[in-house]
Design a protein around this motif. Structure first.
Motif, PDB file in Angstrom:
ATOM      1  N   TYR A  30      -4.601 -13.623 -14.047  1.00  0.00           N
ATOM      2  CA  TYR A  30      -5.852 -12.874 -14.189  1.00  0.00           C
ATOM      3  C   TYR A  30      -7.080 -13.694 -13.820  1.00  0.00           C
ATOM      4  N   VAL A  31      -7.037 -15.012 -14.001  1.00  0.00           N
ATOM      5  CA  VAL A  31      -8.221 -15.805 -13.676  1.00  0.00           C
ATOM      6  C   VAL A  31      -8.482 -15.873 -12.172  1.00  0.00           C
ATOM      7  N   ASP A  32      -7.504 -15.493 -11.357  1.00  0.00           N
ATOM      8  CA  ASP A  32      -7.690 -15.460  -9.908  1.00  0.00           C
ATOM      9  C   ASP A  32      -8.550 -14.294  -9.444  1.00  0.00           C
ATOM     10  N   PHE A  33      -8.595 -13.216 -10.208  1.00  0.00           N
ATOM     11  CA  PHE A  33      -9.010 -11.908  -9.694  1.00  0.00           C
ATOM     12  C   PHE A  33     -10.310 -11.946  -8.892  1.00  0.00           C
ATOM     13  N   CYS A  90      -4.251   2.168   4.202  1.00  0.00           N
ATOM     14  CA  CYS A  90      -5.657   2.244   3.782  1.00  0.00           C
ATOM     15  C   CYS A  90      -6.627   1.682   4.811  1.00  0.00           C
ATOM     16  N   GLY A  91      -6.095   1.179   5.932  1.00  0.00           N
ATOM     17  CA  GLY A  91      -6.967   0.637   6.967  1.00  0.00           C
ATOM     18  C   GLY A  91      -7.601  -0.681   6.589  1.00  0.00           C
ATOM     19  N   ALA A  92      -6.894  -1.484   5.800  1.00  0.00           N
ATOM     20  CA  ALA A  92      -7.440  -2.768   5.370  1.00  0.00           C
ATOM     21  C   ALA A  92      -7.515  -3.742   6.541  1.00  0.00           C
ATOM     22  N   VAL A  93      -8.615  -4.496   6.610  1.00  0.00           N
ATOM     23  CA  VAL A  93      -8.763  -5.488   7.672  1.00  0.00           C
ATOM     24  C   VAL A  93      -7.892  -6.695   7.350  1.00  0.00           C
ATOM     25  N   ALA A  94      -7.592  -7.477   8.383  1.00  0.00           N
ATOM     26  CA  ALA A  94      -6.621  -8.566   8.246  1.00  0.00           C
ATOM     27  C   ALA A  94      -7.017  -9.565   7.167  1.00  0.00           C
ATOM     28  N   LYS A  95      -8.312  -9.896   7.083  1.00  0.00           N
ATOM     29  CA  LYS A  95      -8.726 -10.936   6.135  1.00  0.00           C
ATOM     30  C   LYS A  95      -8.580 -10.506   4.673  1.00  0.00           C
ATOM     31  N   SER A  96      -8.347  -9.215   4.446  1.00  0.00           N
ATOM     32  CA  SER A  96      -8.210  -8.727   3.067  1.00  0.00           C
ATOM     33  C   SER A  96      -6.762  -8.636   2.611  1.00  0.00           C
ATOM     34  N   LEU A  97      -5.807  -8.962   3.479  1.00  0.00           N
ATOM     35  CA  LEU A  97      -4.397  -8.753   3.132  1.00  0.00           C
ATOM     36  C   LEU A  97      -3.958  -9.617   1.965  1.00  0.00           C
ATOM     37  N   SER A  98      -4.473 -10.841   1.872  1.00  0.00           N
ATOM     38  CA  SER A  98      -4.059 -11.705   0.762  1.00  0.00           C
ATOM     39  C   SER A  98      -4.519 -11.135  -0.569  1.00  0.00           C
ATOM     40  N   VAL A  99      -5.677 -10.459  -0.575  1.00  0.00           N
ATOM     41  CA  VAL A  99      -6.163  -9.838  -1.809  1.00  0.00           C
ATOM     42  C   VAL A  99      -5.306  -8.629  -2.160  1.00  0.00           C
ATOM     43  N   LEU A 100      -4.963  -7.835  -1.163  1.00  0.00           N
ATOM     44  CA  LEU A 100      -4.098  -6.680  -1.390  1.00  0.00           C
ATOM     45  C   LEU A 100      -2.761  -7.136  -1.972  1.00  0.00           C
ATOM     46  N   GLU A 101      -2.219  -8.200  -1.412  1.00  0.00           N
ATOM     47  CA  GLU A 101      -0.959  -8.739  -1.930  1.00  0.00           C
ATOM     48  C   GLU A 101      -1.117  -9.237  -3.358  1.00  0.00           C
ATOM     49  N   TYR A 102      -2.227  -9.921  -3.649  1.00  0.00           N
ATOM     50  CA  TYR A 102      -2.479 -10.400  -5.006  1.00  0.00           C
ATOM     51  C   TYR A 102      -2.499  -9.248  -6.006  1.00  0.00           C
ATOM     52  N   LEU A 103      -3.209  -8.155  -5.687  1.00  0.00           N
ATOM     53  CA  LEU A 103      -3.322  -7.029  -6.611  1.00  0.00           C
ATOM     54  C   LEU A 103      -1.961  -6.424  -6.911  1.00  0.00           C
ATOM     55  N   LEU A 104      -1.153  -6.251  -5.886  1.00  0.00           N
ATOM     56  CA  LEU A 104       0.191  -5.696  -6.088  1.00  0.00           C
ATOM     57  C   LEU A 104       1.057  -6.654  -6.898  1.00  0.00           C
ATOM     58  N   GLN A 105       0.965  -7.932  -6.593  1.00  0.00           N
ATOM     59  CA  GLN A 105       1.778  -8.916  -7.309  1.00  0.00           C
ATOM     60  C   GLN A 105       1.358  -9.030  -8.771  1.00  0.00           C
ATOM     61  N   LYS A 106       0.061  -8.950  -9.024  1.00  0.00           N
ATOM     62  CA  LYS A 106      -0.414  -9.027 -10.410  1.00  0.00           C
ATOM     63  C   LYS A 106       0.132  -7.870 -11.222  1.00  0.00           C
ATOM     64  N   LEU A 107       0.101  -6.665 -10.675  1.00  0.00           N
ATOM     65  CA  LEU A 107       0.624  -5.505 -11.394  1.00  0.00           C
ATOM     66  C   LEU A 107       2.138  -5.594 -11.564  1.00  0.00           C
ATOM     67  N   ALA A 108       2.822  -6.160 -10.581  1.00  0.00           N
ATOM     68  CA  ALA A 108       4.269  -6.340 -10.718  1.00  0.00           C
ATOM     69  C   ALA A 108       4.588  -7.389 -11.772  1.00  0.00           C
ATOM     70  N   ALA A 109       3.786  -8.442 -11.839  1.00  0.00           N
ATOM     71  CA  ALA A 109       4.025  -9.502 -12.814  1.00  0.00           C
ATOM     72  C   ALA A 109       3.899  -8.989 -14.239  1.00  0.00           C
ATOM     73  N   GLU A 110       3.060  -7.971 -14.441  1.00  0.00           N
ATOM     74  CA  GLU A 110       2.846  -7.427 -15.786  1.00  0.00           C
ATOM     75  C   GLU A 110       3.719  -6.220 -16.088  1.00  0.00           C
ATOM     76  N   GLY A 111       4.547  -5.797 -15.120  1.00  0.00           N
ATOM     77  CA  GLY A 111       5.465  -4.697 -15.376  1.00  0.00           C
ATOM     78  C   GLY A 111       4.927  -3.320 -15.067  1.00  0.00           C
ATOM     79  N   TRP A 112       3.700  -3.250 -14.550  1.00  0.00           N
ATOM     80  CA  TRP A 112       3.167  -1.935 -14.171  1.00  0.00           C
ATOM     81  C   TRP A 112       3.809  -1.449 -12.877  1.00  0.00           C
ATOM     82  N   LEU A 113       4.207  -2.376 -12.024  1.00  0.00           N
ATOM     83  CA  LEU A 113       4.988  -2.101 -10.824  1.00  0.00           C
ATOM     84  C   LEU A 113       6.238  -2.962 -10.877  1.00  0.00           C
ATOM     85  N   SER A 114       7.192  -2.665 -10.035  1.00  0.00           N
ATOM     86  CA  SER A 114       8.375  -3.525  -9.890  1.00  0.00           C
ATOM     87  C   SER A 114       8.445  -3.973  -8.435  1.00  0.00           C
ATOM     88  N   LEU A 115       9.096  -5.094  -8.223  1.00  0.00           N
ATOM     89  CA  LEU A 115       9.199  -5.659  -6.883  1.00  0.00           C
ATOM     90  C   LEU A 115      10.661  -5.942  -6.570  1.00  0.00           C
TER      91      LEU A 115
END
Length: 386
Positions: free
Chosen positions: A314-317, A69-94
């Motif tokens: 969710y309170v992190d979002f 997606c061409g994400a800049v370096a400073k946004s990687l932690s947010v990208l990781e958070y979004l994926l991890q949040k969805l995995a934590a709730e079962g929408w994705l698996s890790l």
């Protein structure tokens, strides 16, 4: 399809021994936060879908998603958070470092938001902010805007006046709990209280409304001038005739003595959801320790993370997008990641700063054994008398 946890509410209330604290955590509050949790999942999915990085067959890693997606370096932690949040709730698996689709899809952002507002119209401001961030998140990931640009533009400050309000049930509970715990640690009369990072004044409103009698001096501080002016007005309007209110600008990251806060002046130093953004928490705790008289109390109402402080909740979002939330000094034991601390992280940090008698209300570690999504707590710690 994953479902929100339906709390066994009577067991939850049994674990809240203080009647005043118990009264804050109603069944309606618990259910509202479950719906807000689903809203965050919907927003995370919406963002990743628009970026084109929802996992395809074979899955993807965070670096692969960023490259796609061409994400800049400073946004990687947010990208990781979004994926991890969805995995934590079962929408994705890790598996290992690869996120995979489970075939389940959360509700749409629109429908999840509508569910929150339908259940509790007063929480609409939370939906507005989440939706705004989701809509403009592409500019963040592509480096065109910071989170602060999106969320704290001058024309959007009214959103935060509404969010950090006692009328917002998603936030007001933090002020109410903090005020209850503050009141239990004040002398019976003439107490001198310093509030740090008071924002627009909603914490002061609650603290003074509940504890006006014992408080002789309430010193309200805030860094941002717009918030300081509004907060001072709120504090003065809430104070009784026996309470003197003063207000001043305070940057908690700089020496407090240089800003007019003398050593040993206060019976209590108080803050609501403030200290976790300190770039150097140890330094700020040392300043609070110095401001207290011997035997005085530091009271912090904070979101906390029982268990692993690195987990995505969710309170992190919203705050994951803000540099003030993420640019902090970490510690491998006490604070392994930016953001909200664990109860054990707070306890260790307070003890390391010289405080004693650390209390956490309610006992979120015990609650987490059955309710792992209980994140509201107030911490109290005393400066030793000698």
């Amino acid at each position: 399809m994953p479902q929100p946890i339906q709390a066994d509410f009577e067991r939850l209330r049994t674990n809240l021994s203080d009647p005043a604290v118990r009264a804050l955590f109603t069944e309606r509050f618990v259910r509202l936060n479950e719906l807000y949790d689903v809203l965050i999942d919907a927003a995370a999915w919406n963002i990743l879908e628009k970026l084109g990085v929802l996992p395809a067959p074979g899955g993807l890693t965070v670096p692969e998603a960023a490259e796609r997606c061409g994400a800049v370096a400073k946004s990687l932690s947010v990208l990781e958070y979004l994926l991890q949040k969805l995995a934590a709730e079962g929408w994705l698996s890790l598996f290992g470092e690869r996120f995979h689709s489970t075939g389940d899809v959360p509700p749409s952002l629109q429908s999840a938001g509508a569910a929150v507002v339908s259940y509790e119209p007063a929480a609409a401001i939370g939906v507005e902010i989440v939706t705004l961030l989701a809509e403009e998140s592409g500019a963040f990931f592509h480096g065109e805007k910071t989170g602060e640009d999106i969320l704290f533009a001058v024309n959007r400050l009214p959103l935060w006046f509404r969010y950090f309000s006692n009328g917002n049930p998603l936030y007001g509970v933090n002020n109410a709990l903090g005020a209850i715990v503050l009141g239990s640690h004040l002398p019976p009369s003439g107490a001198k209280v310093l509030e740090v990072g008071g924002g627009a004044g909603s914490a002061a409103e609650e603290a003074l409304s509940r504890n006006g009698g014992p408080i002789g001096l309430y010193h309200f501080t805030e860094l941002v001038p717009t918030f300081l002016r509004r907060g001072e007005r709120a504090a003065r309007a809430s104070a009784g005739t026996q309470t003197e209110v003063v207000a001043s600008r305070l940057d908690m990251t700089r020496p407090w003595g240089e800003q007019g806060i003398g050593s040993g002046q206060f019976d209590a130093v108080y803050a609501v959801n403030c200290f976790h953004v300190a770039p150097d928490l140890d330094r700020v705790l040392a300043e609070a320790f110095s401001a207290l008289r011997p035997g005085g109390w530091l009271v912090l109402s904070e979101c906390v993370k029982p268990g692993d402080p690195r987990r995505a909740i969710y309170v992190d979002f919203v705050f994951e997008f803000l540099s003030s939330f993420t640019n902090v000094k970490t510690d491998p034991e006490r604070r392994p990641r930016h953001g909200f601390l664990s109860p054990q992280g707070w306890r260790a940090s307070l003890l390391a700063a010289g405080f004693e008698k650390v209390e956490i209300t309610p006992d979120v570690e015990k609650l987490a054994e059955e309710f792992p999504k209980f994140f509201v707590a107030a911490l109290a710690a005393r400066r030793p008398s000698a």
